[in-house]
Scaffold this active site. Structure first.
Site, mmCIF file in Angstrom:
data_model
loop_
_atom_site.group_PDB
_atom_site.id
_atom_site.type_symbol
_atom_site.label_atom_id
_atom_site.label_comp_id
_atom_site.label_asym_id
_atom_site.label_seq_id
_atom_site.Cartn_x
_atom_site.Cartn_y
_atom_site.Cartn_z
ATOM 1 N N HIS A 95 100.856 18.906 2.744
ATOM 2 C CA HIS A 95 101.750 19.396 3.802
ATOM 3 C C HIS A 95 101.940 20.904 3.624
ATOM 4 O O HIS A 95 102.932 21.335 3.046
ATOM 5 C CB HIS A 95 103.094 18.663 3.722
ATOM 6 C CG HIS A 95 104.025 18.928 4.875
ATOM 7 N ND1 HIS A 95 104.815 20.037 4.961
ATOM 8 C CD2 HIS A 95 104.296 18.196 5.987
ATOM 9 C CE1 HIS A 95 105.543 19.984 6.062
ATOM 10 N NE2 HIS A 95 105.247 18.882 6.703
ATOM 11 N N PHE A 96 101.031 21.753 4.049
ATOM 12 C CA PHE A 96 99.771 21.415 4.682
ATOM 13 C C PHE A 96 98.674 22.114 3.879
ATOM 14 O O PHE A 96 98.941 23.185 3.302
ATOM 15 C CB PHE A 96 99.738 21.949 6.116
ATOM 16 C CG PHE A 96 100.849 21.408 6.994
ATOM 17 C CD1 PHE A 96 100.721 20.172 7.625
ATOM 18 C CD2 PHE A 96 102.030 22.132 7.173
ATOM 19 C CE1 PHE A 96 101.742 19.687 8.436
ATOM 20 C CE2 PHE A 96 103.050 21.640 7.976
ATOM 21 C CZ PHE A 96 102.912 20.408 8.608
#
Lengths: 154, 77
Positions: free
Chosen positions: A56-57
């Site tokens: 993420h991410f």
């Protein structure tokens, strides 16, 4: 567990394990200062290799909002579960509102989590929570933490 | 006066309108579940400065029944 002059308890990781059923990776805090029934705070340095930054991410790591909420819930639960008689009771979240994400939380930052119990009665804790990096407010929310054992089933 | 206060508590705690109150029963609307119930009881206790016994908390099963229960605590609706 130590108690300071202001009536705050210091809980280390082992103490937290005694009060919370959450375990890593969904236990977001390692230590906390708690005034039972009133306030709980905790801190955590987010290392670059935290599991959630990887996904993420990729290439743009930031702490997921849902885990910020979990950090608030973990911390607030300590404020409620350190009240006499509540240690072994089960708590859940029944409502969350006024959630605002104001700033991304990034690797190598230290988050400061603050939760205040606005009201606690009949097994319902009305909580206001905030997460800071330094003096910058990153997110805040209001939620109701329920002590399930105290909620009567009709 | 007490009726107005009683109605306000129901409307606020359970997110209802006044026309939903007559005939309202526990679990008759989604907001009056077990958690909503404890919130409602807490709001009523605060507003009328009373503390209900557990049996009464359990028996408080409708808008009308609540009026009867409150009379036991000297609160006439």
């Amino acid at each position: 567990m130590k108690k300071n002059e202001d009536g705050f308890l210091y809980l280390n990781k082992e103490d937290i394990y005694e009060y919370l059923k959450n375990r890593p990776p969904l236990l977001m805090i390692n230590e906390a200062y708690v005034k039972p029934g009133e306030i709980a705070t905790s801190k955590r340095v987010l290392k670059e290799d935290e599991w959630f930054f990887k996904c993420h991410f990729p290439g743009n790591p930031m702490m997921p909002g849902v885990l910020q909420q979990e950090a608030l819930f973990n911390t607030a639960a300590l404020a409620i579960k350190t009240i006499d008689g509540n240690k072994d009771k089960t708590t859940n979240i029944s409502d969350i509102s006024k959630v605002k994400y104001r700033r991304h939380i990034l690797p190598n930052e230290e988050i400061y989590i603050k939760t205040c119990v606005e009201k606690f009665r009949r097994g319902l804790g009305f909580i206001k929570g905030e997460i800071y990096v330094g003096t910058e407010l990153c997110m805040d929310a209001e939620f109701i933490l329920v002590v399930l054992d105290d909620v009567i089933s009709l | 006066m007490n009726l107005e206060k009683y109605d306000e508590i129901f409307m606020e705690a359970l997110e209802l309108t006044k026309d939903q109150l007559d005939g309202l029963e526990y679990q008759g609307v989604s907001s009056w579940d077990s958690v909503g119930h404890m919130n409602l009881i807490g709001e009523i206790e605060d507003a009328f400065n009373i503390e209900m016994e557990t049996d009464d908390v359990i028996a408080f099963s409708s808008y009308e029944k609540g009026k009867e229960i409150l009379s036991k605590y000297g609160v006439e609706i």
